[in-house]
Design an enzyme around this catalytic site. Structure first.
Site, PDB file in Angstrom:
ATOM      1  CB  ALA A 110      -0.476 -16.766   0.065  1.00 49.76           C
TER       2      ALA A 110
ATOM      3  NE  ARG B 295     -14.692   9.177  14.956  1.00 48.68           N
ATOM      4  CZ  ARG B 295     -14.596   7.835  14.926  1.00 48.68           C
ATOM      5  NH1 ARG B 295     -14.391   7.164  16.027  1.00 48.68           N
ATOM      6  NH2 ARG B 295     -14.735   7.192  13.781  1.00 48.68           N
TER       7      ARG B 295
ATOM      8  CD  GLU C 131      -2.663  12.297   4.423  1.00 49.01           C
ATOM      9  OE1 GLU C 131      -1.724  12.416   5.238  1.00 49.01           O
ATOM     10  OE2 GLU C 131      -2.865  11.244   3.786  1.00 49.01           O
TER      11      GLU C 131
ATOM     12  CD  GLU D 174      12.399  31.626  16.965  1.00 47.66           C
ATOM     13  OE1 GLU D 174      13.241  31.955  17.807  1.00 47.66           O
ATOM     14  OE2 GLU D 174      12.233  32.248  15.896  1.00 47.66           O
TER      15      GLU D 174
ATOM     16  CE1 TYR E 263      -3.015   8.747   6.555  1.00 44.58           C
ATOM     17  CE2 TYR E 263      -4.297   7.467   8.130  1.00 44.58           C
ATOM     18  CZ  TYR E 263      -3.331   7.536   7.129  1.00 44.58           C
ATOM     19  OH  TYR E 263      -2.689   6.402   6.720  1.00 44.58           O
ATOM     20  CB  ILE E 264      -7.060   8.486   3.869  1.00 39.19           C
ATOM     21  CG1 ILE E 264      -5.878   7.662   4.406  1.00 39.19           C
ATOM     22  CG2 ILE E 264      -7.202   8.302   2.359  1.00 39.19           C
ATOM     23  CD1 ILE E 264      -6.006   6.156   4.257  1.00 39.19           C
TER      24      ILE E 264
ATOM     25  CB  THR F  29      -0.902   0.005   1.257  1.00 40.47           C
ATOM     26  OG1 THR F  29      -1.660  -1.205   1.267  1.00 40.47           O
ATOM     27  CG2 THR F  29      -1.831   1.202   1.256  1.00 40.47           C
ATOM     28  CB  CYS F  30       3.696   2.258   2.137  1.00 43.70           C
ATOM     29  SG  CYS F  30       4.845   3.614   2.366  1.00 43.70           S
TER      30      CYS F  30
ATOM     31  CG  HIS G  83      15.281  34.343  15.691  1.00 43.65           C
ATOM     32  ND1 HIS G  83      13.919  34.399  15.948  1.00 43.65           N
ATOM     33  CD2 HIS G  83      15.636  35.557  15.188  1.00 43.65           C
ATOM     34  CE1 HIS G  83      13.484  35.616  15.622  1.00 43.65           C
ATOM     35  NE2 HIS G  83      14.495  36.321  15.154  1.00 43.65           N
TER      36      HIS G  83
ATOM     37  CB  CYS H  78       3.379   6.720   2.521  1.00 43.89           C
ATOM     38  SG  CYS H  78       2.894   5.289   3.502  1.00 43.89           S
TER      39      CYS H  78
ATOM     40  CE  LYS I  32       0.399  10.898   2.481  1.00 44.54           C
ATOM     41  NZ  LYS I  32      -0.308  10.242   3.561  1.00 44.54           N
TER      42      LYS I  32
HETATM   43  P1  FAD Z   1       0.663  -3.417   2.962  1.00 43.56           P
HETATM   44  O1  FAD Z   1       1.740  -2.460   2.715  1.00 43.56           O
HETATM   45  O2  FAD Z   1      -0.705  -3.044   2.563  1.00 43.56           O
HETATM   46  O3  FAD Z   1       1.086  -4.756   2.234  1.00 43.56           O
HETATM   47  C1  FAD Z   1       0.253  -5.877   2.182  1.00 43.56           C
HETATM   48  C2  FAD Z   1       0.575  -6.659   0.910  1.00 43.56           C
HETATM   49  O4  FAD Z   1      -0.003  -7.954   0.998  1.00 43.56           O
HETATM   50  C3  FAD Z   1      -0.023  -6.009  -0.336  1.00 43.56           C
HETATM   51  O5  FAD Z   1       1.009  -5.783  -1.274  1.00 43.56           O
HETATM   52  C4  FAD Z   1      -1.032  -7.026  -0.835  1.00 43.56           C
HETATM   53  O6  FAD Z   1      -1.129  -7.072  -2.236  1.00 43.56           O
HETATM   54  C5  FAD Z   1      -0.463  -8.337  -0.283  1.00 43.56           C
HETATM   55  N1  FAD Z   1      -1.465  -9.393  -0.124  1.00 43.56           N
HETATM   56  C6  FAD Z   1      -2.686  -9.285   0.457  1.00 43.56           C
HETATM   57  N2  FAD Z   1      -3.293 -10.505   0.460  1.00 43.56           N
HETATM   58  C7  FAD Z   1      -2.438 -11.376  -0.123  1.00 43.56           C
HETATM   59  C8  FAD Z   1      -2.485 -12.775  -0.402  1.00 43.56           C
HETATM   60  N3  FAD Z   1      -3.548 -13.518  -0.049  1.00 43.56           N
HETATM   61  N4  FAD Z   1      -1.426 -13.348  -1.016  1.00 43.56           N
HETATM   62  C9  FAD Z   1      -0.338 -12.622  -1.374  1.00 43.56           C
HETATM   63  N5  FAD Z   1      -0.231 -11.295  -1.118  1.00 43.56           N
HETATM   64  C10 FAD Z   1      -1.262 -10.676  -0.494  1.00 43.56           C
HETATM   65  N6  FAD Z   1       1.354   5.353   6.538  1.00 43.56           N
HETATM   66  C11 FAD Z   1       2.317   6.190   6.968  1.00 43.56           C
HETATM   67  O7  FAD Z   1       3.119   5.819   7.822  1.00 43.56           O
HETATM   68  N7  FAD Z   1       2.421   7.465   6.450  1.00 43.56           N
HETATM   69  C12 FAD Z   1       1.585   7.921   5.490  1.00 43.56           C
HETATM   70  O8  FAD Z   1       1.710   9.059   5.050  1.00 43.56           O
HETATM   71  C13 FAD Z   1       0.569   7.041   5.020  1.00 43.56           C
HETATM   72  N8  FAD Z   1      -0.269   7.446   4.041  1.00 43.56           N
HETATM   73  C14 FAD Z   1      -1.208   6.591   3.565  1.00 43.56           C
HETATM   74  C15 FAD Z   1      -2.059   7.035   2.570  1.00 43.56           C
HETATM   75  C16 FAD Z   1      -3.019   6.204   2.064  1.00 43.56           C
HETATM   76  C17 FAD Z   1      -3.924   6.703   0.962  1.00 43.56           C
HETATM   77  C18 FAD Z   1      -3.135   4.878   2.564  1.00 43.56           C
HETATM   78  C19 FAD Z   1      -4.183   3.942   2.025  1.00 43.56           C
HETATM   79  C20 FAD Z   1      -2.304   4.418   3.576  1.00 43.56           C
HETATM   80  C21 FAD Z   1      -1.325   5.272   4.086  1.00 43.56           C
HETATM   81  N9  FAD Z   1      -0.468   4.883   5.113  1.00 43.56           N
HETATM   82  C22 FAD Z   1       0.483   5.743   5.581  1.00 43.56           C
HETATM   83  C23 FAD Z   1      -0.602   3.553   5.751  1.00 43.56           C
HETATM   84  C24 FAD Z   1       0.456   2.573   5.232  1.00 43.56           C
HETATM   85  O9  FAD Z   1       0.398   2.525   3.819  1.00 43.56           O
HETATM   86  C25 FAD Z   1       0.196   1.211   5.824  1.00 43.56           C
HETATM   87  O10 FAD Z   1       0.135   1.307   7.226  1.00 43.56           O
HETATM   88  C26 FAD Z   1       1.295   0.200   5.465  1.00 43.56           C
HETATM   89  O11 FAD Z   1       1.406   0.063   4.077  1.00 43.56           O
HETATM   90  C27 FAD Z   1       0.979  -1.149   6.092  1.00 43.56           C
HETATM   91  O12 FAD Z   1       1.930  -2.095   5.703  1.00 43.56           O
HETATM   92  P2  FAD Z   1       1.564  -3.638   5.719  1.00 43.56           P
HETATM   93  O13 FAD Z   1       2.830  -4.368   5.472  1.00 43.56           O
HETATM   94  O14 FAD Z   1       0.773  -3.978   6.908  1.00 43.56           O
HETATM   95  O15 FAD Z   1       0.558  -3.844   4.488  1.00 43.56           O
END
Ligand code: FAD
Length: 458
Positions: free
Chosen positions: A116, A205, A182, A441, A178-179, A43-44, A436, A49, A52
């Site tokens: 998986a 919230r 943003e 500051e 927050y999303i 996701t990130c 400053h 992140c 965005k």
């Molecule tokens: P993810 O990064 O989501 O990875 C999970 C992976 O598992 C995915 O690639 C998915 O395809 C894979 N997957 C799922 N199911 C299966 C399966 N059955 N088999 C194989 N693969 C699978 N966080 C911040 O710290 N700062 C930010 O500014 C920020 N901005 C964000 C903005 C948005 C719009 C969003 C949606 C999120 C944001 N986040 C931010 C949150 C951050 O992206 C997540 O907290 C982080 O990516 C979580 O990591 P993770 O490893 O748990 O999951």
């Protein structure tokens, strides 16, 4: 069983948490596989992140062109090119996908593509192929919830916002988290007319009331039409546009409606039942302090556990698991004083407790608040204001909450987070010399506490 189907650690999901765990475990000498159904980085990197923040930078240019006039640069803002921004983002994200791949290959992690499903606490099926491992790590992240109103399927999620085929002249954002904030800020900055519908009576919230209220005013000044206490009743398509009907019968026209009302753990169809992994009420995986699930050989980190949904937290949790399985087992993650930022315009950043939380937890607190127009805006013509707030526990004099709305708030609060984790007191803040002239500051020069209010009951 063939050697290439047996592993010490099998990681499901190559997002923030999964990649970090796979790489570190392999570097500790473990035989590791990671499976990913989508793009590397999760996701990130792909829809969170990184894109965005890139779009937030893009949006800030609009203000910069206007503000330049006051500094002797009478430039006309050029037309914004959505196609170019999308194309450049896609190139950068592809580069990052490749970096992730190189990192995993370099660490000798076996990379698998596919979906998986757990068969037991030690077995995983990937599109018909079976693998065995001593330990499984579920790091499958989360997904955006859909809009539960008639016509809800016409709305898009944040995943789609980075690649919209046409730039939306009119955007309706549903949600106050927050999303949502943003996205509202970014698309407003890029030139869209943005209406943000929030069911509750405030934005953000969980963040400090005063700080969230201040941000709402600043976002409003920049043109985001925030409507609190407003519910969407239905969505209809009318030719090329969407019609959003509100609970009071009012209608809004939009080119795009974004539903940003929350995210849920990716646990469906994962076979967690078969492996004996217990879920919570929201479908999240329940874990103990070692991130072990109810199945002793199965661990879970990151958004799939629905605790703190932030990339650095997923990374830190992954490091604890790897240390537990292949290291000393001493590493722990302390969830207090996790800093975070909201990349709205202006930015908001925070570390520690809100005023209300601090009162509940520490009893008497003092707060110090400073609001001002930053030096830059004395010439820029912008009416943007900055807010800094400190929350200090009376008994210990420790600074237990630090909040900011203003330019580069995230960059500033990151540094203060170190001091706060180290237990900095208000006396330490007071004895620190400021830089400053900066906005930051003010954090070390606020001397007069806000006159105590009645305790806030939530
Ligand atoms: P993810 O990064 O989501 O990875 C999970 C992976 O598992 C995915 O690639 C998915 O395809 C894979 N997957 C799922 N199911 C299966 C399966 N059955 N088999 C194989 N693969 C699978 N966080 C911040 O710290 N700062 C930010 O500014 C920020 N901005 C964000 C903005 C948005 C719009 C969003 C949606 C999120 C944001 N986040 C931010 C949150 C951050 O992206 C997540 O907290 C982080 O990516 C979580 O990591 P993770 O490893 O748990 O999951």
């Amino acid at each position: 069983m063939a050697d290439d189907t047996e592993f010490d650690l099998f990681v499901i999901g190559a997002g923030s948490g999964g990649v970090r765990a796979a790489r570190l475990a392999a570097q500790q000498g473990a035989k590791v596989a990671v499976v990913e159904t989508g793009k590397l980085g999760g996701t990130c990197v792909n829809v969170g992140c990184i894109p965005k923040k890139l779009y937030s930078y893009a949006a800030h240019y609009a203000e910069a062109f206007e503000e330049a006039h006051g500094f002797g640069w009478p430039v006309q803002a050029p037309a914004f090119d959505w196609e170019r921004l999308k194309a450049n983002r896609a190139i950068e994200i592809s580069r990052l996908n490749e970096v992730y791949e190189a990192v995993l290959v370099g660490a000798r992690v076996t990379m698998l593509r596919g979906r998986a499903r757990l068969i037991s606490g030690h077995e995983v099926d990937v599109d018909g192929q079976r693998f065995r491992a001593r330990h499984l790590l579920v790091a499958t992240g989360g997904h955006p919830v859909t809009l539960e109103v008639p016509g809800g399927e016409l709305a898009v999620s944040s995943d789609a916002m980075f690649d919209l085929p046409r730039f939306p002249a009119r955007l309706v954002v549903i949600g106050g988290g927050y999303i949502a904030c943003e996205m509202a800020s970014i698309f407003r900055g890029l030139g869209a007319q943005v209406t943000q519908l929030v069911r509750g009576d405030r934005l953000l919230r969980g963040f400090d009331d005063e700080v969230a209220g201040f941000l709402a005013v600043e976002m409003g000044k920049k043109g985001v039409d925030i409507r609190l206490g407003t519910r969407l009743q239905r969505l209809d398509r009318d030719g090329g546009r969407l019609l959003a009907t509100l609970h009071d019968g009012h209608r809004l026209e939009a080119d795009v409606v974004l539903c940003a009302t929350g995210r849920r753990a990716n646990t469906r169809g994962l076979g967690l039942d078969d492996a004996g992994v217990a879920l919570g009420d929201r479908g999240e995986i329940l874990v103990d302090e070692d991130y072990r699930t109810s199945a002793p050989s199965v661990f879970a980190v990151g958004d799939v556990t629905d605790r703190v949904q932030l990339t650095p937290v997923a990374l830190a949790e992954a490091m604890v698991v790897v240390d537990r399985l292949f290291g000393t087992g001493e590493r722990r993650l302390d969830y207090d004083f996790i800093p975070s930022a909201v990349f709205t315009h202006p930015n908001l950043a925070t570390v520690g407790w809100t005023e209300a939380e601090a009162r509940e937890r520490f009893g008497a607190v003092r707060t110090f608040v400073s609001q001002f127009r930053s030096l830059k805006h004395t010439l820029s013509g912008s009416t943007e204001r900055t807010l800094l707030k400190l929350v200090v526990a009376d008994a210990s004099d420790r600074v237990v909450g630090l909040h900011m709305v203003g330019a580069e708030a995230g960059e500033m609060v990151q540094g203060f987070a170190v001091a706060m984790r180290a237990g900095a007191t208000k006396a330490v803040f007071d004895s620190t010399i400021g830089i400053h002239p900066t906005a930051a500051e003010e954090f070390v020069t606020m001397r007069e506490p806000v006159v105590q209010k009645q305790p806030i009951h939530r």
